[in-house]
Design an enzyme around this catalytic site. Structure first.
Site, mmCIF file in Angstrom:
data_model
loop_
_atom_site.group_PDB
_atom_site.id
_atom_site.type_symbol
_atom_site.label_atom_id
_atom_site.label_comp_id
_atom_site.label_asym_id
_atom_site.label_seq_id
_atom_site.Cartn_x
_atom_site.Cartn_y
_atom_site.Cartn_z
ATOM 1 N N SER A 1 -2.790 -7.702 3.240
ATOM 2 C CA SER A 1 -3.050 -7.527 4.672
ATOM 3 C C SER A 1 -3.403 -8.864 5.324
ATOM 4 O O SER A 1 -2.989 -9.139 6.463
ATOM 5 C CB SER A 1 -4.201 -6.542 4.893
ATOM 6 N N LYS B 1 -17.623 -6.121 7.606
ATOM 7 C CA LYS B 1 -16.378 -6.854 7.883
ATOM 8 C C LYS B 1 -15.972 -6.664 9.336
ATOM 9 O O LYS B 1 -16.163 -5.589 9.890
ATOM 10 C CB LYS B 1 -15.246 -6.278 7.016
ATOM 11 N N ARG C 1 -2.168 -6.329 -8.164
ATOM 12 C CA ARG C 1 -1.054 -7.239 -7.899
ATOM 13 C C ARG C 1 -0.973 -8.312 -8.967
ATOM 14 O O ARG C 1 -0.003 -8.418 -9.683
ATOM 15 C CB ARG C 1 -1.233 -7.913 -6.527
ATOM 16 N N HIS D 1 0.840 -1.205 0.000
ATOM 17 C CA HIS D 1 0.000 0.000 0.000
ATOM 18 C C HIS D 1 0.876 1.256 0.000
ATOM 19 O O HIS D 1 0.616 2.210 -0.744
ATOM 20 C CB HIS D 1 -0.878 0.063 1.260
HETATM 21 P P1 ADP Z 1 -9.951 -3.503 -0.151
HETATM 22 O O1 ADP Z 1 -10.661 -4.245 0.948
HETATM 23 O O2 ADP Z 1 -10.673 -2.285 -0.620
HETATM 24 O O3 ADP Z 1 -9.480 -4.372 -1.295
HETATM 25 P P2 ADP Z 1 -7.172 -3.394 0.666
HETATM 26 O O4 ADP Z 1 -6.601 -2.664 1.821
HETATM 27 O O5 ADP Z 1 -7.053 -4.875 0.658
HETATM 28 O O6 ADP Z 1 -8.660 -2.900 0.583
HETATM 29 O O7 ADP Z 1 -6.511 -2.855 -0.677
HETATM 30 C C1 ADP Z 1 -6.631 -1.516 -1.085
HETATM 31 C C2 ADP Z 1 -6.023 -1.375 -2.480
HETATM 32 O O8 ADP Z 1 -4.610 -1.607 -2.415
HETATM 33 C C3 ADP Z 1 -6.552 -2.398 -3.511
HETATM 34 O O9 ADP Z 1 -6.634 -1.758 -4.767
HETATM 35 C C4 ADP Z 1 -5.483 -3.457 -3.532
HETATM 36 O O10 ADP Z 1 -5.443 -4.143 -4.774
HETATM 37 C C5 ADP Z 1 -4.236 -2.605 -3.327
HETATM 38 N N1 ADP Z 1 -3.129 -3.396 -2.788
HETATM 39 C C6 ADP Z 1 -3.142 -4.197 -1.698
HETATM 40 N N2 ADP Z 1 -1.933 -4.781 -1.519
HETATM 41 C C7 ADP Z 1 -1.134 -4.330 -2.536
HETATM 42 C C8 ADP Z 1 0.216 -4.595 -2.931
HETATM 43 N N3 ADP Z 1 0.978 -5.443 -2.265
HETATM 44 N N4 ADP Z 1 0.691 -3.965 -4.037
HETATM 45 C C9 ADP Z 1 -0.131 -3.133 -4.737
HETATM 46 N N5 ADP Z 1 -1.403 -2.857 -4.422
HETATM 47 C C10 ADP Z 1 -1.919 -3.451 -3.346
#
Ligand code: ADP
Length: 161
Positions: free
Chosen positions: A127, A40, A89, A16
């Site tokens: 995460s 959630k 990703r 992130h």
């Molecule tokens: P959500 O529940 O909205 O998917 P996340 O916190 O899981 O929230 O992810 C927020 C954004 O960050 C999403 O677009 C996700 O694809 C992106 N993201 C999460 N991990 C990575 C990573 N390792 N590299 C690039 N983008 C990521």
């Protein structure tokens, strides 16, 4: 131009943070929006996540963090953000992200979803993975900033392996 980067960030990972740092070089302002999702059950409260992210982006002058409820496009309109930023990703992200982008476009045609591809070294990071490893007592210092690693350790301290 203002970009809104919405997500759960439960917790924020280096994946992130990499997206945020790269976006901060592209846009005048980047607002990281932490979704308050009653559907959630998160590990960290929204307030905890806000403070974790604020600490992690302290070095970036044009990045702000806020919490939101409801529709992402409504927040984007309120902030006058024309761009919704998401990270991609792997192919596995693509279907859900495309569906969300197209749905948001039907709700607000003036707002564009832009995708930044993950940096190779973060392509495996999520995460959920971080939480699973931390819960099992494994090391996550290469996946999350130090202050978040500490909070994970505290959260899972004393839990049976
Ligand atoms: P959500 O529940 O909205 O998917 P996340 O916190 O899981 O929230 O992810 C927020 C954004 O960050 C999403 O677009 C996700 O694809 C992106 N993201 C999460 N991990 C990575 C990573 N390792 N590299 C690039 N983008 C990521």
């Amino acid at each position: 131009m203002i970009a809104l980067y919405p997500g759960s960030f439960d917790p924020l990972t280096y994946g992130h943070l990499d997206i945020i740092e790269r976006a901060a070089r592209l846009f005048d302002r980047v607002v990281v929006a932490v979704l308050r999702n009653p559907a959630k059950v998160p590990l960290f409260t929204v307030e905890e996540r806000l403070s974790q992210i604020q600490k992690a982006v302290r070095h970036l002058d044009n990045v702000e963090v806020e919490a939101f409820n409801g529709l992402t496009v409504t927040v984007a309109r309120r902030l006058d953000a024309r761009v919704l930023l998401r990270g991609l990703r792997a192919v596995s992200d693509f279907e859900a992200e495309l569906q969300m982008a197209q749905t948001n476009r039907t709700l607000a045609t003036e707002i564009e979803t832009l995708f930044l591809s993950t940096s190779t070294e973060h392509s495996f990071l999520s995460s959920s993975l971080v939480k699973n490893i931390a819960a099992a007592g494994g090391p996550v210092s290469h996946m999350v900033p130090e202050h978040i690693e500490k909070e994970l350790r505290t959260r899972f301290a004393g839990e049976p392996l």
